[in-house]
Design a protein around this motif. Sequence first.
Motif, PDB file in Angstrom:
ATOM      1  N   LYS A 152       2.014   2.111  -3.190  1.00  0.00           N
ATOM      2  CA  LYS A 152       0.883   2.438  -4.083  1.00  0.00           C
ATOM      3  C   LYS A 152       0.730   1.414  -5.221  1.00  0.00           C
ATOM      4  CE  LYS A 152       0.655   7.419  -3.186  1.00  0.00           C
ATOM      5  NZ  LYS A 152       1.201   7.326  -1.861  1.00  0.00           N
ATOM      6  N   ASN A 212      -1.085  -1.927  -7.029  1.00  0.00           N
ATOM      7  CA  ASN A 212      -2.440  -2.451  -7.181  1.00  0.00           C
ATOM      8  C   ASN A 212      -2.398  -3.932  -6.761  1.00  0.00           C
ATOM      9  OD1 ASN A 212      -5.031  -2.903  -7.993  1.00  0.00           O
ATOM     10  ND2 ASN A 212      -4.570  -2.957 -10.183  1.00  0.00           N
ATOM     11  N   ARG A 239       0.846  -1.198   0.000  1.00  0.00           N
ATOM     12  CA  ARG A 239       0.000   0.000   0.000  1.00  0.00           C
ATOM     13  C   ARG A 239       0.882   1.249   0.000  1.00  0.00           C
ATOM     14  NH1 ARG A 239      -2.332   2.872   4.181  1.00  0.00           N
ATOM     15  NH2 ARG A 239      -4.389   3.726   3.753  1.00  0.00           N
ATOM     16  N   ARG A 240       1.930   1.214   0.819  1.00  0.00           N
ATOM     17  CA  ARG A 240       2.839   2.381   0.850  1.00  0.00           C
ATOM     18  C   ARG A 240       3.469   2.619  -0.517  1.00  0.00           C
ATOM     19  NH1 ARG A 240       6.176   3.446   6.226  1.00  0.00           N
ATOM     20  NH2 ARG A 240       7.898   2.944   4.890  1.00  0.00           N
TER      21      ARG A 240
END
Length: 352
Positions: A27, A29, A24-25
């Motif tokens: 970014k 998918n 997530r950090r």
Amino acid sequence: MHEILDVIVIGGGQSGLACGYYLRRHKLNFLILDKEEKCGGAWLHAWDSLTLFSPAEHSSLPGWLMPKSKNLFPLKQEVIDYLCQYEKRYELPIERSVTVENITSENKIFKVHTTKGIYFSKAIIAATGTWNNPFIPKIKGIETFKGIQIHSAHYKNAEQFKNLNVLVVGEGNSGAQIVAEVSKVTTVKWSTRKPPQYLPDEVDGFYLFNVATAKYNAEKEGKPFNAANYDLGNIVMVPPVKEARLRGVLISSGSFESMYENCVIWSDGTKEDFDAIIWCTGFGYATSFLKNIVSADERGIVKTEESKATEISGLWLAGYGSWTGYASATLIGINRNAKQTCNEIKEYLQQI
Ligand SMILES: Cc1cc2nc3c(=O)[nH]c(=O)nc-3n(C[C@H](O)[C@H](O)[C@H](O)COP(=O)(O)OP(=O)(O)OC[C@H]3O[C@@H](n4cnc5c(N)ncnc54)[C@H](O)[C@@H]3O)c2cc1C
């Protein structure tokens, strides 16, 4: 057209969540697939009285400390609550009740075959732990035994063993903790292949993590490792094990060679009857769904450089213990393993 994700993480236990945090950090998918209906990973199946080996402040995933517990070592339910809140806090994309059965690969795209259809991704993180692969040794005559047999993976509490003659097998933490608990309600013998080895009373999981870190750093720098040489596999003296030591029940009866209908045959040839056997004999790794893309040994170990698979590009394995990163099978230890894994994946995705 099917969506091709950057990364699919298989397993939504503590290791999968730590990887999710770093993906997530970056970014990326990604999607986490987990076969359980609920959050909590293997902790959902742990026995009722299981606690962590370390205080909450030393048992945290990246980003958010585990809330303090009233107990010195947090209870199983507190660990589950922490994992459930963690995935909500970071809004990790998880699909549950999805079992990955098989993975194939074509033109650098992975096709993930599951009980709920097919998913596609450029990279895979396997984070499926060990609970799904309990190990019981092939003892001669095991199939003839008529009593109860369970693996520690399925042990919940001592209730079902009241008034039975119970044999606990295995010299690790599970064996010692289950002897401690069952011996409060009935007679228990403990079978171990070698005499049980205990860590000093003051050594907890956090201490062990620091020893493992110092060892890792020394090896990386080619320096000798001189710290107190504790075997990290020795039994941790958690409060129930200390209490059992005081009661004098932690006594090994040695090993047995074979089993028959109602009994085991000890290595000196004597027979002893038991109503139930609890196998605390460890686990292999739950990696069989990788069989079409990499080879694994009989325990499920895949060839890796730290967590990166060496037989195929685009596959990482996280949280399985020392072969994927030191102390990576613990809450505190998965942080470094997950961070490095996700950094490598980010770099890989930029290159393909
Ligand atoms: C006696 C004992 C004491 C312990 N004490 C501690 C401690 O103090 N501190 C600590 O940090 N750890 C401790 N552990 C270890 C800890 O329980 C495990 O190492 C940890 O749960 C591993 O996390 P994981 O996320 O890698 O695997 P898991 O928690 O097993 O999560 C893997 C997830 O993947 C899912 N999965 C598996 N196969 C598939 C598939 N094919 N498709 C989809 N999903 C799949 C599983 O259902 C599960 O939800 C202890 C363990 C034992 C036995």
